[in-house]
Each structure stands twice: as structure tokens, then as C-alpha cells.
Design a protein around this motif. Structure first.
Motif, PDB file in Angstrom:
ATOM      1  N   VAL A 122       0.876  -1.321  -0.045  1.00 54.14           N
ATOM      2  CA  VAL A 122       0.002  -0.156  -0.057  1.00 54.14           C
ATOM      3  C   VAL A 122       0.626   1.121   0.069  1.00 54.14           C
ATOM      4  N   VAL A 123       2.047   1.195   0.514  1.00 55.41           N
ATOM      5  CA  VAL A 123       3.045   2.341   0.385  1.00 55.41           C
ATOM      6  C   VAL A 123       3.946   1.999  -0.519  1.00 55.41           C
ATOM      7  N   GLU A 124       4.884   0.633  -0.531  1.00 50.73           N
ATOM      8  CA  GLU A 124       6.002   0.475  -1.074  1.00 50.73           C
ATOM      9  C   GLU A 124       5.634   0.583  -2.708  1.00 50.73           C
ATOM     10  N   SER A 125       4.420   0.163  -3.038  1.00 53.26           N
ATOM     11  CA  SER A 125       4.300   0.002  -4.733  1.00 53.26           C
ATOM     12  C   SER A 125       4.347   1.495  -5.119  1.00 53.26           C
ATOM     13  N   TRP A 126       3.925   2.392  -4.309  1.00 53.02           N
ATOM     14  CA  TRP A 126       3.980   3.838  -4.776  1.00 53.02           C
ATOM     15  C   TRP A 126       5.447   4.305  -4.666  1.00 53.02           C
ATOM     16  N   LEU A 127       6.107   3.897  -3.835  1.00 51.06           N
ATOM     17  CA  LEU A 127       7.571   4.270  -3.580  1.00 51.06           C
ATOM     18  C   LEU A 127       8.521   3.712  -4.638  1.00 51.06           C
ATOM     19  N   ASP A 128       8.053   2.423  -4.918  1.00 52.55           N
ATOM     20  CA  ASP A 128       9.039   1.817  -6.115  1.00 52.55           C
ATOM     21  C   ASP A 128       8.737   2.467  -7.361  1.00 52.55           C
ATOM     22  N   LEU A 129       7.442   2.728  -7.672  1.00 59.29           N
ATOM     23  CA  LEU A 129       7.343   3.539  -9.066  1.00 59.29           C
ATOM     24  C   LEU A 129       8.157   4.702  -8.876  1.00 59.29           C
ATOM     25  N   ASN A 130       7.734   5.514  -8.036  1.00 62.79           N
ATOM     26  CA  ASN A 130       8.436   6.967  -8.051  1.00 62.79           C
ATOM     27  C   ASN A 130       9.953   6.896  -7.828  1.00 62.79           C
ATOM     28  N   VAL A 131      10.674   5.689  -7.354  1.00 61.35           N
ATOM     29  CA  VAL A 131      11.836   5.663  -7.453  1.00 61.35           C
ATOM     30  C   VAL A 131      12.334   5.406  -9.037  1.00 61.35           C
ATOM     31  N   GLU A 132      11.751   4.515  -9.404  1.00 59.17           N
ATOM     32  CA  GLU A 132      12.079   4.206 -11.007  1.00 59.17           C
ATOM     33  C   GLU A 132      11.990   5.213 -11.790  1.00 59.17           C
ATOM     34  N   LEU A 133      10.738   6.098 -11.689  1.00 61.85           N
ATOM     35  CA  LEU A 133      10.623   7.365 -12.447  1.00 61.85           C
ATOM     36  C   LEU A 133      11.712   8.454 -12.236  1.00 61.85           C
ATOM     37  N   ALA A 134      11.941   8.540 -10.907  1.00 61.46           N
ATOM     38  CA  ALA A 134      12.999   9.490 -10.500  1.00 61.46           C
ATOM     39  C   ALA A 134      14.423   9.251 -11.020  1.00 61.46           C
ATOM     40  N   ALA A 135      14.472   7.763 -11.199  1.00 63.78           N
ATOM     41  CA  ALA A 135      16.024   7.511 -11.693  1.00 63.78           C
ATOM     42  C   ALA A 135      16.169   7.939 -13.353  1.00 63.78           C
ATOM     43  N   ARG A 136      15.043   8.012 -13.925  1.00 61.66           N
ATOM     44  CA  ARG A 136      15.045   8.538 -15.299  1.00 61.66           C
ATOM     45  C   ARG A 136      15.671   9.875 -15.336  1.00 61.66           C
ATOM     46  N   ARG A 137      15.404  10.569 -14.246  1.00 64.46           N
ATOM     47  CA  ARG A 137      15.901  12.016 -14.050  1.00 64.46           C
ATOM     48  C   ARG A 137      17.003  12.221 -13.399  1.00 64.46           C
ATOM     49  N   GLY A 138      17.824  11.230 -13.175  1.00 61.50           N
ATOM     50  CA  GLY A 138      18.738  11.122 -12.567  1.00 61.50           C
ATOM     51  C   GLY A 138      19.036  11.489 -10.954  1.00 61.50           C
ATOM     52  N   LEU A 150       7.277  11.125   1.011  1.00 57.06           N
ATOM     53  CA  LEU A 150       6.676  12.467   1.329  1.00 57.06           C
ATOM     54  C   LEU A 150       5.386  12.890   0.580  1.00 57.06           C
ATOM     55  N   GLY A 151       5.655  12.727  -0.734  1.00 59.13           N
ATOM     56  CA  GLY A 151       4.852  13.197  -1.420  1.00 59.13           C
ATOM     57  C   GLY A 151       3.508  12.150  -1.302  1.00 59.13           C
ATOM     58  N   LEU A 152       3.456  10.769  -1.420  1.00 52.90           N
ATOM     59  CA  LEU A 152       2.454   9.987  -1.102  1.00 52.90           C
ATOM     60  C   LEU A 152       1.795  10.458   0.172  1.00 52.90           C
ATOM     61  N   ALA A 153       2.579  10.932   1.267  1.00 50.07           N
ATOM     62  CA  ALA A 153       1.978  11.200   2.469  1.00 50.07           C
ATOM     63  C   ALA A 153       1.176  12.582   2.276  1.00 50.07           C
ATOM     64  N   VAL A 154       1.641  13.347   1.838  1.00 50.09           N
ATOM     65  CA  VAL A 154       1.069  14.634   1.359  1.00 50.09           C
ATOM     66  C   VAL A 154      -0.631  14.519   0.709  1.00 50.09           C
ATOM     67  N   ILE A 155      -0.311  13.675  -0.284  1.00 48.78           N
ATOM     68  CA  ILE A 155      -1.658  13.729  -1.219  1.00 48.78           C
ATOM     69  C   ILE A 155      -2.308  12.670  -0.522  1.00 48.78           C
ATOM     70  N   ARG A 156      -2.256  11.932   0.011  1.00 43.60           N
ATOM     71  CA  ARG A 156      -3.114  10.977   0.845  1.00 43.60           C
ATOM     72  C   ARG A 156      -3.831  11.936   1.934  1.00 43.60           C
ATOM     73  N   GLY A 157      -2.943  12.493   2.541  1.00 44.52           N
ATOM     74  CA  GLY A 157      -3.408  13.413   3.631  1.00 44.52           C
ATOM     75  C   GLY A 157      -4.334  14.468   3.029  1.00 44.52           C
ATOM     76  N   LEU A 158      -4.172  14.980   2.150  1.00 44.70           N
ATOM     77  CA  LEU A 158      -4.894  15.992   1.427  1.00 44.70           C
ATOM     78  C   LEU A 158      -6.206  15.541   0.950  1.00 44.70           C
ATOM     79  N   LEU A 159      -6.320  14.184   0.360  1.00 49.27           N
ATOM     80  CA  LEU A 159      -7.201  13.525   0.067  1.00 49.27           C
ATOM     81  C   LEU A 159      -8.197  13.362   0.944  1.00 49.27           C
ATOM     82  N   LEU A 160      -7.670  12.868   2.332  1.00 52.00           N
ATOM     83  CA  LEU A 160      -8.738  12.582   3.634  1.00 52.00           C
ATOM     84  C   LEU A 160      -9.256  13.893   3.967  1.00 52.00           C
ATOM     85  N   ASP A 161      -8.351  15.094   3.953  1.00 52.41           N
ATOM     86  CA  ASP A 161      -8.848  16.167   4.104  1.00 52.41           C
ATOM     87  C   ASP A 161     -10.076  16.543   3.307  1.00 52.41           C
TER      88      ASP A 161
END
Length: 198
Positions: A122-138, A150-161
Motif C-alpha cells: 500500500v506504500v511500497e508500490s507507490w515508492l517503488d514506482l516513484n524511485v523508478e521514475l526519478a531514476a530516469r531524471r538522475g 513525503l509526496g504520498l503522505a501529502v497527497i493521501r493526507g490532502l485527500l482525507l482532508d
């Protein structure tokens, strides 16, 4: 094949819920709506909770695919991908699924029977994807993983809000402040001022 049949059945269930919502869900009614039997839903998903967990996981998978598509486009900067993902997730059409996500997430954390499978990835799948995407940007993996969490926590927190208050203007403004941090290059964040290695 059983796996294929399960995937086709899950797709029909997700489509049905998109049309009619998830409140007061009855497995027997749902089974009739998607052209199967109550027994087959139990066979494939174990319980009502098990089915709902798979629905949430499927919706999450679709959102990760959407993020991946946005990020693959080299013209899309990370901050714009954040904004685009927020616009997608804040769409009222997704609110029933997001309410279901938070309900099941809370139950899973409490160990409620039939829901704990939601915690797998529920957390790791999003982190893994973002690490992979970020690697393409160095961006180094350890930096990307921290920022992704951090980004996942912000977006989920704002969605709950948003779901709790209905304050779209306020949550939009908070998301924009977060995205703007990437553009401005806040300390520790990858942005034009700091660069990927900061």
C-alpha cells in the motif's frame, strides 16, 4: 484459466461500482449485476472484505499507471506531475473509491479480518514506482524514496482532508504550495535550483 476469470470478474465489479457506487453493497446484488453468482465471488475473493480490498488495489494500480504515463513524458516536470495527479485524484468521481480506501486502510491497520491484504504494497508500490521514475531524471534512489514517501503522505493526507471537509479550494492551495516547493527548489527537494543531487 482461473486467474484470467478472476481478473475479468474484478474488472466488471470495478466498472459496476463506478456506475452505481459502493454504498450498501450486497454481494448477491453485485453478483447479479455483473452476471455471476454470490458463490463465485466468494470463490474468487474469499469474502466481501476481500473483494473490496481487490477493488481498492485495482483502482490504486490504475492511478499508478496514470502517474507513470505523465512522468514518462519528458515535457512533464515533477511538479506538474504532482499537480496532474492531484487533479485526477481529487475528481469527485473517485471519491467513493477513496472513501472505501480510507475505510479499509483503517480496518487493515487494526487487523480486521479480510482486509489486511490491503497493507501489502500500500506504500511500497507507490515508492517503488516513484524511485523508478526519478531514476530516469538522475535522482539517486535513496533521495527519491524519501521524497516519494513525503509526496504520498501529502497527497493521501490532502485527500482525507478533502473527503472530510469538502474544502477543494483549501486542499488545492495546500497541494500547490507543496508542488511549488519542487519548482522553487526547497532544501532537500529536487528542483531547478538544487538539482537532482542536492
Amino acid at each position: 484459466m482461473p486467474g484470467e476469470a478472476r481478473e475479468h470478474l474484478l474488472a466488471r465489479v470495478v466498472d459496476r461500482m463506478a456506475e452505481q457506487g459502493v454504498s450498501a453493497l450486497s454481494l448477491r446484488r453485485l453478483a447479479a449485476d455483473v452476471g455471476t453468482s454470490h458463490r463465485m465471488l466468494i470463490y474468487h475473493f474469499g469474502s466481501k472484505e476481500g473483494l473490496l480490498v481487490e477493488v481498492v488495489r485495482e483502482i490504486e494500480s490504475r492511478q499508478r499507471s496514470a502517474l507513470s504515463t505523465m512522468e514518462i513524458d519528458p515535457a512533464v516536470q515533477p511538479a506538474d506531475a504532482i499537480r496532474g495527479m492531484w487533479r485526477r485524484l481529487a475528481d469527485p468521481a473517485l471519491w467513493p473509491y477513496e472513501r472505501l480506501f480510507f475505510e479499509l486502510y483503517g480496518q487493515a491497520v487494526q487487523g480486521y479480518p479480510g482486509t489486511t491484504a490491503l497493507l501489502e504494497g500500500v506504500v511500497e508500490s507507490w515508492l517503488d514506482l516513484n524511485v523508478e521514475l526519478a531514476a530516469r531524471r538522475g535522482v539517486p534512489a535513496e533521495v527519491a524514496r524519501t521524497h516519494a514517501r513525503l509526496g504520498l503522505a501529502v497527497i493521501r493526507g490532502l485527500l482525507l482532508d478533502l473527503l472530510a471537509t469538502g474544502d477543494r479550494a483549501g486542499t488545492d492551495a495546500a497541494l500547490e504550495a507543496f508542488a511549488a516547493g519542487y519548482e522553487a527548489g526547497l532544501p532537500g527537494l529536487p528542483g531547478p535550483r538544487n538539482g537532482a543531487d542536492s
